[in-house]
Design a protein around this motif. Structure first.
Motif, PDB file in Angstrom:
ATOM      1  N   HIS B 593      34.583  60.158  53.558  1.00 41.92           N
ATOM      2  CA  HIS B 593      35.405  58.765  53.693  1.00 41.92           C
ATOM      3  C   HIS B 593      36.864  58.764  53.206  1.00 41.92           C
ATOM      4  N   PRO B 594      37.739  58.182  54.143  1.00 37.58           N
ATOM      5  CA  PRO B 594      38.957  58.326  53.730  1.00 37.58           C
ATOM      6  C   PRO B 594      39.318  57.734  52.096  1.00 37.58           C
ATOM      7  N   ASP B 595      38.453  56.888  51.673  1.00 39.68           N
ATOM      8  CA  ASP B 595      38.398  56.202  50.348  1.00 39.68           C
ATOM      9  C   ASP B 595      37.954  57.472  49.319  1.00 39.68           C
ATOM     10  N   TRP B 624      37.191  60.739  57.704  1.00 37.26           N
ATOM     11  CA  TRP B 624      37.256  59.775  58.699  1.00 37.26           C
ATOM     12  C   TRP B 624      36.302  58.610  58.269  1.00 37.26           C
ATOM     13  N   ALA B 625      36.501  57.305  58.878  1.00 39.79           N
ATOM     14  CA  ALA B 625      35.539  56.479  58.310  1.00 39.79           C
ATOM     15  C   ALA B 625      33.964  56.406  58.898  1.00 39.79           C
ATOM     16  N   ARG B 628      29.661  57.046  55.139  1.00 45.65           N
ATOM     17  CA  ARG B 628      29.846  56.047  53.746  1.00 45.65           C
ATOM     18  C   ARG B 628      30.517  56.761  52.619  1.00 45.65           C
ATOM     19  N   LYS B 629      31.197  55.846  51.863  1.00 45.06           N
ATOM     20  CA  LYS B 629      31.988  56.470  50.667  1.00 45.06           C
ATOM     21  C   LYS B 629      31.166  57.219  49.737  1.00 45.06           C
ATOM     22  N   ASP B 849      37.752  56.221  68.577  1.00 47.92           N
ATOM     23  CA  ASP B 849      37.112  55.586  67.585  1.00 47.92           C
ATOM     24  C   ASP B 849      37.784  54.190  67.173  1.00 47.92           C
ATOM     25  N   GLN B 851      36.746  51.262  66.928  1.00 52.89           N
ATOM     26  CA  GLN B 851      36.164  50.375  65.562  1.00 52.89           C
ATOM     27  C   GLN B 851      35.128  51.483  65.083  1.00 52.89           C
ATOM     28  N   GLY B 853      33.291  52.042  61.175  1.00 52.48           N
ATOM     29  CA  GLY B 853      33.433  51.853  59.833  1.00 52.48           C
ATOM     30  C   GLY B 853      32.301  50.950  59.199  1.00 52.48           C
ATOM     31  N   ASN B 857      30.693  48.575  66.453  1.00 54.71           N
ATOM     32  CA  ASN B 857      30.913  49.953  66.461  1.00 54.71           C
ATOM     33  C   ASN B 857      31.469  50.244  67.845  1.00 54.71           C
TER      34      ASN B 857
END
Lengths: 176, 1039, 182, 458
Positions: B593-595, B624-625, B628-629, B849, B851, B853, B857
């Motif tokens: 995940h990006p975060d 990518w989103a 999950r984080k 993509d 939407q 995350g 979707n």
């Protein structure tokens, strides 16, 4: 006279060069000589004197894009009994018995980027001789037509509006 | 063009035996070749013959038709009559040909001499092997036989053989369905994998099941799924921690905590029961069982808001019949059975069992052994009680966790025989390899679904490059040689013996030989589904798995949708096809995940180290989103240490990361069970992608139409009796329709002005075929003098070939791309050149993509191929007419005229032209893409392009010409759908429809004038021949 | 071996000239000479100079060059040929590109235009060479290398008495050097 | 006696030469350049040939292996080769501009510089003409681009801007070569009459074509010359317009622009004049010709640089303006990306070299400072190379369909070697030219002197 010699020479060389470079001839330039084949098969005898139909041996020409070269099996259909004393037939029998195809030498060769469809042409009632020439008079088969694109196009242009079998000038018909 | 790579005539004669036909019967093929739908007669050169068979690339066993030319298989297509796939084939199925002609297939039996391999003759090899087997038996040791999920007669032969040899037959598959079987046994009392009827469902919730990629029967499920999605209201919600490609097709992604799927299912059950929805008759005792799983409680455990669970529950219960499926990684954990049972309960309370969950035609995974059995075998091998090992197709050394101990155990077996045709990791450890024929070359059968008896027939004589035998014959020969059991003389005899028993059930009263011929011709026998719907059994105990490990990210190891568990890795096509999710090729990656990436200081493409207690790998990060984080995901399939030139030393083997966690109930391996430590690495790794942008930057390449607008438009059309597309949508007076209109007419697209108006055609005007397009440009610069050309060949054209591509059906699976590679002789170019954007594919799947995350979707897949524009920008700029517009509307590319200015590609707004930067067709060049005998697969109807020329989609002109020729032969008009392009044929969801736009009754004409149509980049006035249909956008939040 | 041959080639053919060659430094002297000679009826005189002098041209009453017409004709031929080529080529093998008409004149303008310039340029060259009698192997008058440096030469083809008169006239008009040939 | 008078009459206004000149001294000065080259020349020439050889090897490698050895990608199908082509065509433009347009405008300062500029034109076109051939995927079929009758009855597509290029560039090469060779005729005669070397004499005799300087020859010479100038002027403008249309006629965002033709012409003059300055400054220094090519001449050229720089700057800004103000999102994205994206460095090199640095030419001391001017013009040429690079590569790299973005072009060593080879190819001709042919027009320089009159001219 002498002073015209140089310009005349130059002009004629240029003209000949251009012709050679750009033009093809629909009839081979007098080189009516085919390659020597492993078995001296005479079309003049079979197709001419004996009046055999081309499609008897080259049967796939009307069913497929490719016209087949007959297998020894086809030949032996007759030559099991016919003319078995001739040396060429004995050569054939030898190939047949050993389960091999005679290494026939290709006479008509199209570049790989041309897709020629025999079936379509045969079904459009175009005689084999139109392209292959008077095979029934050839002892050794030679390439009769130039097989160049301009040569193909000549016929295709003439038959663009043929009501029964319209020809096409679409490049994709042959190049795909 | 250098067609010299293509098969030459002499090879052909050898292969079809024409060179020696009738010669004293000395070279009669062992088996008769029985073409599909045509009488078996002499094979003519230049004519294609089709053979029905069965795909063995995965356990699904799709029915296929194999196209052969000059006696060699050149193309695989789906068998429309086969119940498993009904006409579609996936990318892996297409790539079966590359297994057949794989240059790394073993050419002879091989014997290990010290550490080197030595070619031996079959006689010698069989003699040695038989002696060793006899020796092992004499020493009182057992003999182990390990295969993949072979099913059918070979399964029975293998079982008998192993029993006779005094050993066991172990069926090893890395991806198993034990949890499904076990849960069904516990909840329904049926130990089976049921079939799922997606087409009937009005809504699907998937708990991790990647049913469009690898799960059970992806091709068949995709067909059902697309049938369901054609109904505007039918929703699909995906509950999974990582957005799989299946999930990408969902309307909503519930990004559940890894391992939390069961809780969400139970929360829904709780809500359904609480509200009294679904089939209340099934609610007895349920409330009590799920009392701890109220939506609020579930929210605590899974991060899924209670409101979402409630909404899903209501949606699911109301959309009867609906369908919930549990699978994928979610069903492969320590407590997977409980998770599947929870989903079973959900289906049960909603009344889906017997409707969409069907036990009347179950899937055959009966013989597949869990990992625990492999471990037991390893134990027996290690303690010396196994005297010999025979392996066929299974590759446990690669495709099993290292802690299973199988690799070391194999080394302890005195004599190991492999029947594999490739030198894979397991074969490499064997002492003798007796290569088997490829399924496309051999006789056999399969029963992947109970009651579906599929026939495998040799579609060609074995490729002469390889001296291989049918594994059945090999096993029989070994048994005879070693002197155990009683077996018929040959596999053929064994097989016909098996089928003799079926002839009673499926025969039409004919002689067995006639029955056999009919079976081979049609591909097999299958009756109507039989079986009863089981009732609910016991209520199981529910508990969620706990992930263990030193790291902080849940490790998700999932099967690659192209390479599967790694068995596809040595096929160039599968390596070169972009992964549907990441668009990455020729390697491995780890999704973050990006975060998470930011926290770790990792950028997209950077090397990261993923470490578990079992091992660690270094891979490029894919950020990518869609994950999950708290998770990291790595696909299986790469990291082979042998297995051939395309597979070796590429990417990482994710099996090595699996920790010793097993399903408590079945003993199968848990792909979800570990936590991984992820850190930045300094190693040099490369992520090669074919698409880098994840969104379309508002360019409306892939468009959507909200379901409300679609229904509104339909209502308006019904009321007003006319109007199409957006205008009609505007007719509906609802706010939603207005919103839809504004969405369709973005400022970029519609700027009507004084100088822009469409050309008016006077009534009765004849428009030549080449200029017809369904497209209605919004911006046409007025040019009254421009008339379509009506001379020469253009005068008589009566067709305008066109396509309609339904984005609502496209699942992004890339089967079409693989089909195109196979049909059109497209070379593979390898990672180095792929990195530089030199992909040769004629069709690509663009993925946007919009939407992603969690929550709503919106992923759009846009198959992008040559649009065959009526006003094509590429044509004008070619200085030599190498590209031009043909009379039937095709944008033609004449390879032999091309000089390679590449101007056409520059001017193509769709960027669908591929350029031969190197000589991919010259055998003497390092870039050669068709290493012998891969060149046998080349389609002789398509020119192999040489270096320096442009190429692109031709709408399979060779098929068009063939189809027109057939019609002409039969002196009739063309029929819509009698031939189609390779991509359209292959599409499991029939998203691509090809046909003649000038035939108003054709499917393509109807679709092209339908409500959802649009044209990509229509504002450029290219008048495309490809019409796209907007994806239906369902907002599940308001449904 | 080749060297002497080259020398021989460069020397050119031996020519017998008949006339008077006067060499001048000053332009006004030469102009006056030309006027005087023309007054005496010598029409066939030639003037050699390192740069063209307008005074002398005026004295010779030269008309403007005909090259422009040759150029114009070439240009006309070029633009017609260019368009003809495009139109013929498009019709001889009709292929549709970009949905445009077969004879799309706008793009052909470029071809026509460039052909016009090409042929105009070539005919300009040909015109200049033909009218200026270039390239020439044999000069029409006994040439002096100083004519490309800074001297002006006036050549009057004449013989006998006339030659003597001309010679006198030249000396009278400031000729640096006068030489009678023949 | 006579030469004294002539010198007295020599007006400084015409030529502010530090040394007094006569017709004879011009012959001496200009023809001094010709002759056996020295060690410096040979050193430079051999280095030049070595670089050229590297380029040839690179090209051979490219022909054998395929165009893939260059850094092209999909979507960047054109890159350095086409940039080189436009660059060299641009360089070539200045020569004809100086010789033809300034001739028509009777700008006399051109007389000192036009031969060098014209030689640059011919060699520039010869260099430029290579690139359309060697950038092809199948260069051995390049002749298919020319219209000639074949048995296939196939012709080139006259609607393609590339076909226009074929016509424009061949016409330009032909006309500029003729122009160059015709202008050399009187000077070759002067060299012929002076040289003692038999081989050189042979060469000059051929170039002079029997020129004697007769009044008839001069008449037709100038008659033709005027018309060469008259047709070369629109040709110059059309050729670079056609080159710009290679881009402007495509619909690629960043290419499809109506201002391209004038913008390219201005850019061509800009880079061409800069190149002329770059060539003249070393020549006048090395051959001590400061009195023939004066600082005033160079300053006038530098003003031309300044003028065209402002036109180019204006074009850059107006492109951005219309992209920003116009309706096309594609254009807007494209230009934003061009200035800030992956290739922003190239854009800013271009902008600095072509717009910011030439601003210094507003100051007279800068215009008359030869070392400064030389360095500035080098920067201008670098900037103009990058202009072509930016136009071609950035536009292609950011097309309509975002799925093809970010596959970025990187120049390969092959392309570098071929680029260097193209410079070597150009300088090979130029080095031979300065040693073999009169690098300044003797006849025209003489015309700048007052004609020798015995009396005061009326």
């Amino acid at each position: 006279m002498k002073r015209y010699l140089v310009p005349v020479l130059i002009v004629s060389t240029l003209a000949l060069g251009t012709a050679a470079f750009t033009q093809s001839f629909s009839v081979s330039l007098g080189l009516k000589q085919g390659p020597e084949q492993p078995i001296h098969f005479s079309h003049k005898l079979h197709a001419g004197k004996l009046q055999m139909n081309c499609l008897y041996c080259h049967y796939s020409a009307e069913k497929s894009t490719v016209a087949n070269i007959p297998t020894p099996y086809t030949c032996m259909g007759c030559h099991r009994v016919a003319a078995t004393d001739r040396p060429e037939i004995q050569k054939l029998t030898k190939y047949y018995d050993s389960g091999q195809s005679p290494p026939w030498v290709e006479v008509h060769r199209l570049p790989d980027h041309v897709k020629f469809n025999h079936k379509r042409h045969v079904k459009a009632d175009i005689a084999c001789q139109t392209c292959h020439g008077p095979v029934q008079e050839m002892d050794v088969v030679y390439q009769y037509s130039s097989l160049k694109m301009g040569w193909c196009l000549k016929c295709h242009r003439e038959n663009l509006d043929n009501p029964k079998h319209p020809a096409t000038m679409d490049c994709l018909a042959c190049h795909h | 063009m250098s067609d010299s790579v293509v098969f030459n005539r002499r090879d052909f004669l050898k292969l079809v035996g024409l060179g020696a036909v009738g010669v004293a019967g000395c070279s009669q093929p062992a088996e008769k070749l029985i073409p599909y739908l045509v009488p078996p007669e002499d094979i003519l050169p230049g004519v294609a013959y089709w053979y029905a068979s069965t795909c063995r690339e995965c356990s699904a066993g799709c029915g296929i038709l194999v196209k052969t030319r000059e006696g060699r298989a050149i193309k695989i297509e789906g068998n429309p009559a086969h119940p498993v796939n009904r006409g579609g084939v996936c990318a892996r199925g297409h790539a079966g040909l590359q297994g057949l002609y794989n240059p790394d297939r073993l050419r002879t039996p091989m014997m290990k001499n010290g550490s080197a391999w030595q070619a031996v003759t079959w006689d010698e090899a069989l003699k040695t092997a038989a002696a060793k087997l006899a020796g092992a038996r004499a020493a009182g040791k057992s003999i182990a036989l390990v295969t993949d999920n072979v099913t059918g007669s070979f399964q029975r032969l293998a079982d008998t053989w192993a029993a006779a040899a005094g050993g066991t037959h172990l069926v090893y598959e890395p991806i198993t369905y034990h949890a499904l079987r076990e849960a069904n046994k516990r909840t329904f009392g049926v130990d089976a994998v049921p079939d799922f009827d997606f087409a009937r469902a009005n809504g699907v919730i998937s708990f991790g099941a990647d049913f469009l990629e690898t799960w059970i029967n992806p091709t068949g499920f995709a067909r059902g799924f697309s049938a369901m999605r054609a109904r505007p209201e039918a929703f699909f919600v995906s509950v999974e921690p990582r957005l799989s490609n299946t999930g990408a097709n969902a309307d909503e992604w519930v990004a559940v905590r890894p391992g939390g799927e069961m809780a969400v299912a139970l929360g829904m059950v709780h809500e359904i029961v609480a509200q009294g929805l679904g089939v209340t008759g099934n609610h007895a005792g349920v409330a009590d069982a799920v009392k701890d799983w109220s939506p609020e409680a579930v929210e605590q455990q899974t991060d899924v808001p209670a409101a979402v669970i409630r909404r899903l529950a209501v949606m699911f219960a109301k959309a009867r019949p609906s369908l919930a499926v549990a699978g994928g990684v979610a069903s492969q954990s320590e407590l997977a059975v409980a998770m599947v049972a929870a989903v079973n309960l959900l289906n049960h309370v909603a009344g889906n069992v017997g409707e969409t969950v069907r036990f009347d035609r179950t899937w055959n995974f009966d013989a597949v052994a869990p990992l625990s059995e492999l471990q037991q075998l390893a134990g027996r091998m290690s303690d010396g009680s196994v005297g010999a090992l025979v392996v066929y197709n299974a590759n446990p050394v690669y495709a099993a966790p290292a802690w299973s101990g199988i690799a070391a155990a194999i080394d302890k077996v005195p004599f190991k025989i492999s029947l594999s045709s490739m030198l894979d990791e397991t074969s490499e450890r064997c002492d003798l390899i007796l290569p088997s024929l490829h399924p496309l070359e051999m006789q056999g059968d399969a029963e992947t679904q109970h009651g579906v008896h599929s026939m495998l027939q040799p579609t060609m004589k074995p490729v002469p490059t390889f001296d291989a035998r049918t594994p059945g014959d090999t096993l029989i020969a070994l048994a005879h040689g070693a002197g155990f059991g009683t077996f018929p003389a040959s596999w053929h005899e064994y097989l016909t013996g098996e089928w003799r028993s079926l002839s009673g059930r499926f025969g039409a009263g004919e002689e067995f030989d006639a029955f056999w011929d009919r079976m081979t011709k049609t591909g097999g026998a299958w009756g109507e589904p039989t079986g009863s719907t089981p009732g609910w059994g016991a209520m199981p105990a529910f508990a969620a798995p706990e992930l263990r490990g030193a790291g902080d990210l849940a490790l998700i190891v999932y099967p690659s949708s192209l390479l599967y568990d790694g068995r596809g890795a040595n096929k160039g096509w599968l390596q070169e096809l972009p992964d549907p999710t990441t668009k990455a090729v020729w390697g491995s990656w780890a999704e973050l995940h990006p975060d998470t990436a930011k926290r770790l200081g990792v950028a997209h493409g950077d090397a990261i180290q993923v470490e578990t207690e079992s091992g660690s790998v270094v891979v490029p990060a894919f950020v990518w989103a869609g994950i999950r984080k708290d998770a990291v995901a790595i696909p299986l399939g790469q990291g082979h240490t042998s297995y051939g030139r395309y597979a070796k030393d590429r990417g990482v083997n994710a099996f090595r990361l699996l920790t010793p966690v097993q399903d408590a109930a079945s003993g199968s391996v848990a792909y979800l069970g570990a936590k991984a430590k992820v850190s930045k690495s300094a190693a040099a790794v490369e992520l090669v992608q074919t698409q880098h942008q994840r969104t379309q930057h508002d360019r409306e390449i892939g468009q959507v139409i909200p379901v409300s607008a679609l229904l509104g438009g339909a209502r308006a059309a019904a009321a007003g009796g006319g109007g199409t597309a957006g205008v009609a949508a505007a007719g509906g007076d609802t706010a939603a329709a207005v919103g839809a209109l504004s969405q369709m007419l973005s400022p970029m697209q519609s700027r009507p002005g004084l100088h822009t108006e469409p050309r008016v055609h006077p009534p009765g005007e004849k428009i030549p075929a080449h200029s017809v397009s369904a497209a209605e440009p919004e911006l046409v610069v007025r040019s009254p003098r421009r008339e379509p050309v009506d001379v020469g060949s253009y005068k008589h054209a009566t067709h305008r070939w066109a396509m309609a591509v339904d984005l609502n059906s496209c699942t992004g699976c890339t089967a079409c791309v693989a089909a195109c590679y196979a049909e059109n002789n497209i070379p593979i170019i390898g990672p180095e050149h792929m990195k530089r954007g030199r992909e040769m594919a004629w069709i690509r799947i663009e993925r946007y993509d919009e939407q992603v995350g969690g929550g709503r979707n919106d992923v759009r897949f846009v198959p992008m191929m040559c649009q065959h524009c009526s006003d094509a920008p590429c044509e004008i700029v070619c200085p030599v007419y190498a590209t031009y517009h043909n009379p039937e509307g095709l944008n033609a590319q004449v390879y032999n005229r091309c000089v390679g200015t590449r101007y056409c590609s520059n001017n193509c707004p769709y960027k669908v032209r591929a350029f031969n930067f190197f000589d991919y067709s010259a055998p003497d060049k390092p870039t050669f893409a068709f290493a012998e005998p891969l060149n046998w697969q080349l389609n002789p109807d398509v020119t192999v392009r040489s270096k320096g020329v442009m190429e692109k989609c031709t709408m399979c002109i060779q098929r068009i010409l063939e189809g027109k020729g057939n019609a002409k032969d039969e002196n009739r008009e063309l029929r819509d759908g009698e031939f189609t392009t390779a991509c359209a044929q292959s599409c499991p969801t029939e998203a691509i429809v090809f046909g003649d736009l000038l035939d108003p009754q054709s499917r393509v004409a109807k679709l092209s004038h339908g409500e959802r149509r649009y044209w990509v980049l229509n504002e450029l006035n290219t008048k495309p021949g490809v019409t796209y249909l907007k994806k239906i956008q369902r907002d599940t939040a308001t449904t | 071996m080749i060297g002497p041959l080259v020398d021989k080639l460069l020397a050119g053919p031996a020519v017998k000239y008949r006339g008077v060659m006067g060499v001048y430094y000053y332009v006004d002297d030469a102009t006056d000479t030309v006027r005087a000679l023309r007054g005496l009826g010598h029409a066939g005189l030639s003037v050699f100079s390192p740069v063209p002098y307008h005074d002398i041209e005026r004295a010779l009453e030269q008309k403007s060059s005909l090259v422009r017409w040759v150029t114009f004709a070439g240009g006309l031929l070029g633009i017609t040929g260019g368009f003809t080529l495009c139109i013929y080529a498009s019709l001889s093998y009709p292929l549709v590109v970009g949905g445009k008409e077969l004879i799309s004149l706008p793009p052909f303008v470029v071809i026509g235009y460039e052909s016009m310039i090409l042929l105009a340029g070539l005919s300009n060259l040909v015109g200049m060479l033909a009218l200026g009698r270039l390239p020439q192997v044999r000069s029409s008058a006994p040439y002096d290398p100083r004519f490309t440096e800074d001297r002006i030469g006036i050549w009057v083809p004449c013989e006998g008495d006339e030659a003597r008169k001309v010679e006198q006239l030249m000396r009278g008009h400031g000729a640096e050097e006068v030489k009678t040939h023949g | 006696m006579s030469s004294n008078d002539a010198r007295k009459l020599s007006p400084a206004a015409v030529l502010s030469a530090p040394v007094e000149m006569t017709q004879k001294s011009i012959n001496d000065d200009v023809l001094r350049l010709i002759g056996a080259p020295g060690r410096v020349w040979w050193t430079i020439f051999i280095i030049d040939l070595l670089i050229l050889g590297t380029g040839v090897i690179a090209e051979r490698n490219q022909i054998i292996n395929g165009i893939g050895v260059a850094g092209h990608t999909r979507p960047v199908m054109w890159a350095s080769y086409v940039a080189n082509f436009v660059f060299w065509v641009g360089i070539a433009h200045c020569g004809t501009l100086v010789s033809a347009i300034l001739f028509l405008f009777r700008s006399h300062f051109r007389r000192a510089v036009y031969r060098v500029a014209e030689a640059m034109t011919v060699f520039g076109v010869l260099t430029a003409g290579l690139f359309p051939l060697l950038h092809l995927g199948r260069p051995w079929f390049a002749y298919w681009l020319f219209p000639f009758p074949t048995q296939r009855q196939l012709w080139p597509n006259f609607r393609s801007p590339l076909e226009w290029d074929v016509f424009a560039v061949t016409t330009y090469l032909t006309v500029s070569s003729i122009f160059f060779l015709v202008g050399i005729i009187p000077d070759a005669a002067a060299a012929r009459d002076r040289t003692q070397n038999r081989w050189l004499k042979l060469v000059y005799t051929v170039f002079a074509a029997g020129w004697t300087g007769s009044n008839n020859q001069w008449k037709h010479f100038y008659g033709a010359y005027l018309y060469f100038a008259a047709i070369a002027t629109p040709l110059v403008l059309s050729v670079h317009s056609v080159v710009s249309w290679d881009f402007a006629m495509a619909q690629v965002p960043g290419w499809h622009s109506t201002i391209f033709a004038p913008y390219f012409v201005a850019g061509a003059i800009f880079s061409g004049v800069a190149m002329v300055i770059n060539l003249l400054i070393p020549i006048r220094k090395a051959f001590k010709l400061e009195h023939i090519v004066t600082i005033d001449h160079i300053e006038k050229l530098s003003k031309l640089v300044l003028l065209t720089s402002t036109i180019v700057a204006y074009s850059y800004l107006s492109e951005f303006f219309s992209a920003w103000y116009g309706p096309s999102k594609f254009e807007r994205d494209m230009f934003w990306w061009r200035a800030t994206g992956h290739f922003a460095w190239a854009f800013w090199i271009m902008f600095t070299c072509n717009v910011i640095l030439p601003l210094t030419l507003w100051f007279k001391p800068m215009r008359r400072n030869m070392p400064y001017l030389f360095v500035l013009c080098l920067f201008v040429n670098v900037g103009m190379y990058f202009e072509r690079f930016v136009i071609i590569v950035t536009s292609l790299a950011h097309p309509f369909d975002p799925s093809t973005w970010d596959v970025n072009y990187r120049m390969s060593w092959t392309e570098g070697a071929i680029l260097a080879g193209s410079f070597a190819w150009f300088f090979m001709f130029f080095l031979i030219f300065v040693r073999l042919l009169p690098a300044f027009s003797i006849a025209e320089l003489k015309e700048t002197l007052p004609p020798p009159f015995r009396r005061k001219h009326a």
